[in-house]
Scaffold this motif. Sequence first.
Motif, PDB file in Angstrom:
ATOM      1  N   TRP A  24       0.825  -1.205   0.000  1.00 62.82           N
ATOM      2  CA  TRP A  24       0.000   0.000   0.000  1.00 62.82           C
ATOM      3  C   TRP A  24       0.864   1.263   0.000  1.00 62.82           C
ATOM      4  CZ3 TRP A  24      -4.211  -1.251   4.267  1.00 62.82           C
ATOM      5  CH2 TRP A  24      -4.996  -2.335   3.823  1.00 62.82           C
ATOM      6  N   HIS A  25       2.050   1.134   0.530  1.00 67.36           N
ATOM      7  CA  HIS A  25       2.967   2.288   0.534  1.00 67.36           C
ATOM      8  C   HIS A  25       3.164   2.803  -0.886  1.00 67.36           C
ATOM      9  CE1 HIS A  25       6.583   4.715   1.218  1.00 67.36           C
ATOM     10  NE2 HIS A  25       7.133   4.053   0.216  1.00 67.36           N
ATOM     11  N   TRP A  26       3.327   1.894  -1.828  1.00 65.53           N
ATOM     12  CA  TRP A  26       3.532   2.288  -3.224  1.00 65.53           C
ATOM     13  C   TRP A  26       2.208   2.679  -3.876  1.00 65.53           C
ATOM     14  CZ3 TRP A  26       8.398   2.945  -3.167  1.00 65.53           C
ATOM     15  CH2 TRP A  26       9.243   2.065  -2.511  1.00 65.53           C
ATOM     16  N   ARG A  27       1.146   1.974  -3.521  1.00 64.52           N
ATOM     17  CA  ARG A  27      -0.162   2.304  -4.095  1.00 64.52           C
ATOM     18  C   ARG A  27      -0.580   3.730  -3.739  1.00 64.52           C
ATOM     19  NH1 ARG A  27      -5.124  -0.352  -1.171  1.00 64.52           N
ATOM     20  NH2 ARG A  27      -4.486   1.336   0.254  1.00 64.52           N
ATOM     21  N   ASP A  28      -0.327   4.137  -2.490  1.00 62.51           N
ATOM     22  CA  ASP A  28      -0.789   5.434  -2.001  1.00 62.51           C
ATOM     23  C   ASP A  28       0.243   6.539  -2.151  1.00 62.51           C
ATOM     24  OD1 ASP A  28      -3.011   3.975  -1.273  1.00 62.51           O
ATOM     25  OD2 ASP A  28      -2.430   3.791   0.829  1.00 62.51           O
ATOM     26  N   SER A  29       1.417   6.190  -2.651  1.00 61.44           N
ATOM     27  CA  SER A  29       2.470   7.195  -2.813  1.00 61.44           C
ATOM     28  C   SER A  29       2.069   8.240  -3.847  1.00 61.44           C
ATOM     29  CB  SER A  29       3.772   6.514  -3.257  1.00 61.44           C
ATOM     30  OG  SER A  29       4.718   7.479  -3.647  1.00 61.44           O
ATOM     31  N   LYS A  30       2.478   9.497  -3.607  1.00 59.20           N
ATOM     32  CA  LYS A  30       2.226  10.564  -4.560  1.00 59.20           C
ATOM     33  C   LYS A  30       3.357  10.720  -5.566  1.00 59.20           C
ATOM     34  CE  LYS A  30      -0.789  13.159  -1.451  1.00 59.20           C
ATOM     35  NZ  LYS A  30      -1.059  14.449  -0.774  1.00 59.20           N
ATOM     36  N   GLU A  31       4.370   9.885  -5.419  1.00 57.41           N
ATOM     37  CA  GLU A  31       5.480   9.904  -6.369  1.00 57.41           C
ATOM     38  C   GLU A  31       5.052   9.239  -7.681  1.00 57.41           C
ATOM     39  OE1 GLU A  31       8.529  11.335  -5.979  1.00 57.41           O
ATOM     40  OE2 GLU A  31       7.622  12.147  -4.141  1.00 57.41           O
ATOM     41  N   PRO A  32       5.605   9.671  -8.823  1.00 56.85           N
ATOM     42  CA  PRO A  32       5.294   9.015 -10.099  1.00 56.85           C
ATOM     43  C   PRO A  32       5.709   7.554 -10.082  1.00 56.85           C
ATOM     44  CG  PRO A  32       6.418  11.112 -10.452  1.00 56.85           C
ATOM     45  CD  PRO A  32       6.513  10.819  -8.986  1.00 56.85           C
ATOM     46  N   ASN A  33       5.074   6.756 -10.927  1.00 56.18           N
ATOM     47  CA  ASN A  33       5.459   5.353 -11.043  1.00 56.18           C
ATOM     48  C   ASN A  33       6.941   5.241 -11.388  1.00 56.18           C
ATOM     49  OD1 ASN A  33       2.847   4.616 -10.570  1.00 56.18           O
ATOM     50  ND2 ASN A  33       2.425   3.865 -12.623  1.00 56.18           N
ATOM     51  N   PRO A  34       7.683   4.376 -10.694  1.00 54.44           N
ATOM     52  CA  PRO A  34       9.102   4.207 -11.033  1.00 54.44           C
ATOM     53  C   PRO A  34       9.307   3.501 -12.366  1.00 54.44           C
ATOM     54  CG  PRO A  34       8.441   2.645  -9.345  1.00 54.44           C
ATOM     55  CD  PRO A  34       7.285   3.575  -9.528  1.00 54.44           C
ATOM     56  N   ASN A  35       8.301   2.748 -12.817  1.00 48.38           N
ATOM     57  CA  ASN A  35       8.392   2.035 -14.092  1.00 48.38           C
ATOM     58  C   ASN A  35       7.339   2.599 -15.052  1.00 48.38           C
ATOM     59  OD1 ASN A  35      10.257   0.108 -12.847  1.00 48.38           O
ATOM     60  ND2 ASN A  35       8.451  -0.702 -11.816  1.00 48.38           N
ATOM     61  N   VAL A  36       7.804   3.113 -16.177  1.00 48.02           N
ATOM     62  CA  VAL A  36       6.893   3.735 -17.140  1.00 48.02           C
ATOM     63  C   VAL A  36       6.284   2.648 -18.023  1.00 48.02           C
ATOM     64  CG1 VAL A  36       6.664   5.381 -19.043  1.00 48.02           C
ATOM     65  CG2 VAL A  36       8.210   5.869 -17.123  1.00 48.02           C
TER      66      VAL A  36
END
Length: 407
Positions: free
Chosen positions: A321-333
């Motif tokens: 969930w940390h990655w799901r809810d992160s406001k950072e752009p996806n690390p993989n395009v």
Amino acid sequence: MTLLSWSVIEYSAKYDAAGELGHVRDTIKWGADYLLKTFNSTADTIDALVAQVGSAATAPGSTQPDDQYCWMRPEEIDYPRPVIECQSCPDLAAEMAAALAAASIVFKDNRAYSRELLHGATTVWNFASDRAGNSSYLHRVIDSNLARQAGAFSAGKDHGVFSWDNKLPGAQLLMSRLWLFLSPGYPYEDMLRTFQSQTSIIMCSYLPVFKSFNRTKGGLIQLNHGMPQPLQYVANAAFLASVYSDYLEAADTPGWNCGPDFYSVEVLRSFAMTQIKYILGKNPLKMSYVVGYGQNYPKHVHHRGASIPKKGGDRGCTGGWHWRDSKEPNPNVIAGAMVAGPDRHDGFKDVRKNRNYTEATLAGNAGLVAALVALSGDEHGLDKNTMFSAVPSMFPSPPPPPAPWKP
């Protein structure tokens, strides 16, 4: 898989010219091979097939680890994903039959694999229809009772809306193709002409002058009536309009009638092009809804693999969930993926957790690819012969000419 195969059968030369024919064939084979594993494809008859792998929470607030509750990279999944079989699911089985049959035409140059696909299609079709034998396929297509039961001629709100859940507009268009190019005559003519008429009505409904569907202020047709995730329906309609315009042109027909008014094939192409340009960025937000295309595109796609970095995928079900809810752009395009799209007011929220805006689906992207290849190039580039090459002759062979007469 059905839609991708259809586009390859029609436009293999265009795929080849773009250097993508091998790529799209690999994609279709990946999907077809998966379908063949969901039932005993070497058998002539089956009594069950796999309907689903994995499950999702059915009750609000459920904490059961499953595909809905957890957010993990596919490589890291460690919760149970049960295989769910069905013994009576004719709609699913018929869809699979269509996908495998279409793929068998794509791979006709590989006779062994094509036969494997066709056998699988026959087996799963028999399961869907509870009726063996292939002598009645064409006759069933022109069965007016079957067409009415399927809703082919109804004027409901989803009439003409081609989607993962409604394949009728595509089937009707294929029957128009059969009528335009093969002119089969009796006993097929009347029913195929009816399908052609229905296809013409569907194409008329796409035109803004008739107001069959609402449009956003930016011009996006609302085929799903303002509900979320509109772009998959729009891309499919763009493909149908493009391929129908090519059918008409290949049949030396300059257009079609909507009631008393005549419209040229260019009107259909213009509709399709306008919708695709909206998807690619010609919209009020100047947002490209295809990841990686242009400068302004969604950076928070609702996609587990794209949102979790390679070294961050070991946090478990809820740790993801940390990655799901992160406001950072996806690390993989996830380049080339079309997202769900804007709302009915042309608004868009680039939020990973809101799948109504940012989810990318196989169904949506298949329609986009098909529409793009159909619209590419200056010529229609249609393959008129391959699609129905296996259909037997509609008429008996003429007798041989008499021997030359000699006095």
